[in-house]
Design an enzyme around this catalytic site. Structure first.
Site, PDB file in Angstrom:
ATOM      1  CB  SER A  71      39.961  38.181  69.783  1.00 57.93           C
ATOM      2  OG  SER A  71      38.565  38.221  69.938  1.00 57.93           O
TER       3      SER A  71
HETATM    4  N1  SAM Z   1      36.688  38.403  74.220  1.00 54.10           N
HETATM    5  C1  SAM Z   1      36.755  36.966  74.034  1.00 54.10           C
HETATM    6  C2  SAM Z   1      38.039  36.381  74.542  1.00 54.10           C
HETATM    7  O1  SAM Z   1      38.933  37.136  74.946  1.00 54.10           O
HETATM    8  O2  SAM Z   1      38.129  35.151  74.573  1.00 54.10           O
HETATM    9  C3  SAM Z   1      36.502  36.538  72.617  1.00 54.10           C
HETATM   10  C4  SAM Z   1      35.093  36.710  72.248  1.00 54.10           C
HETATM   11  S1  SAM Z   1      34.502  35.774  70.905  1.00 54.10           S
HETATM   12  C5  SAM Z   1      35.348  36.410  69.532  1.00 54.10           C
HETATM   13  C6  SAM Z   1      32.884  36.518  70.808  1.00 54.10           C
HETATM   14  C7  SAM Z   1      31.943  36.114  71.901  1.00 54.10           C
HETATM   15  O3  SAM Z   1      30.774  36.931  71.824  1.00 54.10           O
HETATM   16  C8  SAM Z   1      31.465  34.685  71.823  1.00 54.10           C
HETATM   17  O4  SAM Z   1      31.797  33.993  72.997  1.00 54.10           O
HETATM   18  C9  SAM Z   1      29.935  34.814  71.662  1.00 54.10           C
HETATM   19  O5  SAM Z   1      29.205  33.804  72.317  1.00 54.10           O
HETATM   20  C10 SAM Z   1      29.694  36.170  72.292  1.00 54.10           C
HETATM   21  N2  SAM Z   1      28.447  36.847  71.927  1.00 54.10           N
HETATM   22  C11 SAM Z   1      27.838  36.921  70.711  1.00 54.10           C
HETATM   23  N3  SAM Z   1      26.717  37.661  70.812  1.00 54.10           N
HETATM   24  C12 SAM Z   1      26.623  38.080  72.107  1.00 54.10           C
HETATM   25  C13 SAM Z   1      25.696  38.873  72.837  1.00 54.10           C
HETATM   26  N4  SAM Z   1      24.599  39.411  72.271  1.00 54.10           N
HETATM   27  N5  SAM Z   1      25.919  39.097  74.154  1.00 54.10           N
HETATM   28  C14 SAM Z   1      27.005  38.555  74.767  1.00 54.10           C
HETATM   29  N6  SAM Z   1      27.914  37.788  74.138  1.00 54.10           N
HETATM   30  C15 SAM Z   1      27.732  37.561  72.817  1.00 54.10           C
END
Ligand code: SAM
Length: 227
Positions: A71
């Protein structure tokens, strides 16, 4: 003047990080001292794919593989501030991605539990966090929309992917007085960042904080697929 250092030049990364906090974070109104201190400390370049460190302090999300992103720094700081952390809390993050936001939270909270649905990202985040010595972060691969019931309740829950609704499982895993910050929208393209506060055992207050664009939250209490 060179604004981006070749990878490995630590002091230049520190200067870029300091400038990022001043311009992108404090400059946009984030005031929480614990959050600003954490953003000054965590080396975002260590959470990016090899060769991409030069972009670490850009004012944007960046690709981390598997079609996912780390993000934008401002959004990480804004969401952390939204949890109202002061230090010593137990926090749950959904969407570990690279592990960067978990590291920011771990600079403030006592323990951070974080769930990522994509195995390759969960293991990459684990090694990024271990390499930097974050032994108060616990990474699990699975569906974060169901939370982490064995470790509940949490003082704060932050969701880094956008769902159609606020998952009930996450609301129920908040302590009374705890806060949940999550992007919610009926479209997968954009969402509203909302904060849900558990004000009593069966009472929740919801506030709209900011329009945002996140990747989809895919799971039992999220979207059924990424597309
Ligand atoms: N917090 C992260 C960072 O600092 O790099 C960025 C996160 S990215 C915007 C969103 C993440 O949410 C992705 O890696 C995606 O695979 C994950 N995601 C989506 N749905 C999810 C779920 N139900 N449970 C866990 N992770 C999930």
């Amino acid at each position: 003047m060179q604004s981006r250092p070749p990878s490995g030049v630590m002091s230049d990364y520190s200067k870029l990080r300091e400038r990022m906090v001043k311009r992108q974070i404090a400059g946009r109104g984030v005031r929480s001292k614990p959050v600003l201190d954490a953003m000054r400390k965590v080396p975002r370049e260590r959470f990016l794919p090899r060769g991409h460190g030069v972009f670490a302090y850009d004012d944007s999300p960046l690709p981390i593989g598997e079609g996912q992103t780390i993000s934008q720094p401002y959004v990480v700081a804004f969401m952390a501030e939204g949890l109202g952390l002061e230090g010593g809390e137990k926090v749950l993050e959904i969407g570990t991605g690279s592990g960067y936001a978990a590291a920011v939270l771990a600079e403030i909270a006592a323990e951070v539990y974080t769930i990522e649905r994509i195995e390759g990202l969960a293991s990459m985040a684990k090694s990024n966090l271990e390499a930097l010595g974050y032994d108060n972060v616990h990474v699990r691969c699975g569906d974060g929309t169901l939370g982490w019931p064995e470790e509940a309740p949490f003082d704060g829950i932050v969701v880094a992917a956008g769902g159609p609704d606020v998952p009930d499982a996450l609301k129920h895993q908040l302590k009374t007085g705890g806060r949940l910050v999550i992007p919610v929208g009926r479209s997968k393209a954009y969402q509203e960042l909302v904060r849900v506060t558990r004000v009593a055992d069966d009472e929740y207050q919801t506030e709209n904080l900011l329009p945002v664009r996140f990747v989809p939250l895919v799971g039992e209490e999220g979207w059924s697929s990424e597309y």
